[in-house]
Design an enzyme around this catalytic site. Structure first.
Site, PDB file in Angstrom:
ATOM      1  N   TYR A 297       0.847  -1.202   0.000  1.00  0.00           N
ATOM      2  CA  TYR A 297       0.000   0.000   0.000  1.00  0.00           C
ATOM      3  C   TYR A 297       0.876   1.244   0.000  1.00  0.00           C
ATOM      4  CZ  TYR A 297      -4.348   2.500   1.158  1.00  0.00           C
ATOM      5  OH  TYR A 297      -5.471   3.306   1.141  1.00  0.00           O
ATOM      6  N   TYR A 341      -5.921   5.291  -6.989  1.00  0.00           N
ATOM      7  CA  TYR A 341      -6.101   5.220  -5.545  1.00  0.00           C
ATOM      8  C   TYR A 341      -7.490   4.658  -5.267  1.00  0.00           C
ATOM      9  CZ  TYR A 341      -6.479   6.849  -0.681  1.00  0.00           C
ATOM     10  OH  TYR A 341      -6.635   6.932   0.676  1.00  0.00           O
TER      11      TYR A 341
END
Length: 388
Positions: A297, A341
């Protein structure tokens, strides 16, 4: 106290379908519509129909409830539905929840989803605009009056301490940004397709909150992503080879807050991800050297470095050199810095593509992929593996 034993979920569920909308800055349609499109694409990828689905899992901080999606997508009765908290930290936990339901007979086909207009609508990067009083929000009262109003400002505190402790400069974050954008440049689905960057570009980008530059921060995206989870036996009869859930874990550390855990003994690591790492390695019976691809991430580059160190790929303070050496294929879709995102859900889809052998940046023979969810918050992770 976190678990000290191997759990029993390994190999009892699989990802059988992945689907997404286009990734844009202005989708021109509702978040519900995005969610429905992503779910239909994922089901079609698996060779299933909405009538096959009996479970749904999503995040909190989401405007599309499970029952609303079920109606809009043509899904009938549900025997399992669940929401996972803490923003991007929920990504891998949605698959864990689905796998638990499948493994224990609570549902046969569970779809995990995330969809939002995070660029044209509500922008998470704009920080705290308004908040109802809550026990959870009380921690923000210790930082907001001093100007720490945005995720970038919260991460900058830990990043500054990391650089100070290990005698590094902000250039240490550059290899993460360059790696993500290099992979995104070859990915037609990525927002930054065809637009790689150099270390010089990173160093020249403007400050957002020192020591974070513009190119240390993920983009904001409109779009949706969905994942289909079912049993390995059923997945083997569908359109693609299954991606087995080898291990799944959640983690919250001591003195855990949401992005503002500044009162721990140390600020140079991510204790919540260490909880996840220990359980993943324990259940998967793997070591870092046995991972073929890592999808970490990357909302902010410093936390990628800290994750590599928490998982034991390198020693504390050495992750920048580790990334620069290109030792481990990292964020081969471009990550949230380069592709989109979607709170980490698109990273899980990339792990599935790597195991299928269909990634645009395919790692030959990829058989074990590590995926992580959002950091700085209670988080989650997965190890996915090829069948057989």
């Amino acid at each position: 106290m976190s678990l000290h034993r191997r759990d029993t979920l390994s190999g009892r569920a699989a990802l059988a379908g992945i689907g997404a909308t286009e990734f844009s800055k202005d989708s021109g349609r509702s978040e519900l519509k995005l969610a429905v499109e992503a779910v239909h694409h994922a089901l079609d990828d698996a060779g299933l129909t909405p009538s096959d689905v009996d479970g749904l899992v999503t995040f909190t901080m989401d405007t599309t409830p499970e029952i609303t999606l079920a109606q809009a997508a043509g899904i009938g009765e549900l025997s399992f539905f669940s929401r996972v908290h803490y923003g991007g930290g929920a990504a891998c936990a949605t698959v864990q929840q689905a796998a638990l339901a499948v493994a224990n007979g609570l549902a046969d086909v569970v779809v995990c989803y995330r969809a939002f207009n995070e660029r044209s609508g509500r922008r998470f990067g704009s920080g705290v605009q308004q908040r109802e009083p809550s026990a959870e929000g009380a921690a923000l009262g210790w930082v907001l009056p001093f100007g720490l109003l945005t995720p970038a400002s919260w991460v900058a505190m830990a990043a500054q301490r990391y650089l100070h402790t290990y005698g590094l400069t902000p250039d240490a974050f550059g290899p993460v940004a360059v790696t993500g954008r290099r992979h995104a440049a070859r990915n037609p689905a990525a927002y930054f397709h065809g637009r790689s960057i150099t270390l010089a570009d990173h160093a020249a980008s403007r400050w957002i909150v020192e020591p974070l530059r513009l190119l240390d921060c993920c983009q904001e995206t409109d779009g949706g992503q969905a994942l289909v989870v079912t049993s390995p036996e059923r997945a083997r009869d569908l359109r693609h080879p299954p991606a087995l859930v080898v291990a799944a874990a959640q983690g919250a550390g001591r003195a855990q807050e949401q992005m503002t855990s500044f009162y721990r003994d140390e600020l140079t690591g991510l204790p919540e991800m260490n909880v996840v790492a220990r359980q993943l390695w324990r259940t998967a019976a793997l070591r870092p050297a046995e991972i073929d691809v890592a999808i970490l991430y990357d909302h902010f580059t410093p936390f990628v470095l800290m994750q590599l160190e928490e998982f034991g790929f390198c020693a504390p303070g050495e992750a920048a050199d580790f990334v620069a050496a290109d030792t481990l294929p990292l964020n081969t879709h471009g990550g949230q810095l380069g592709e989109a995102y979607l709170h980490g859900m698109n990273g899980i889809a990339e792990a599935v593509r790597q195991l299928r052998g269909t990634s645009v940046n395919q790692v030959p023979g990829a058989a074990r992929v590590l995926v992580t969810a959002g950091t700085g918050v209670p988080t989650s992770g997965l190890v996915l593996g090829a069948d057989g």
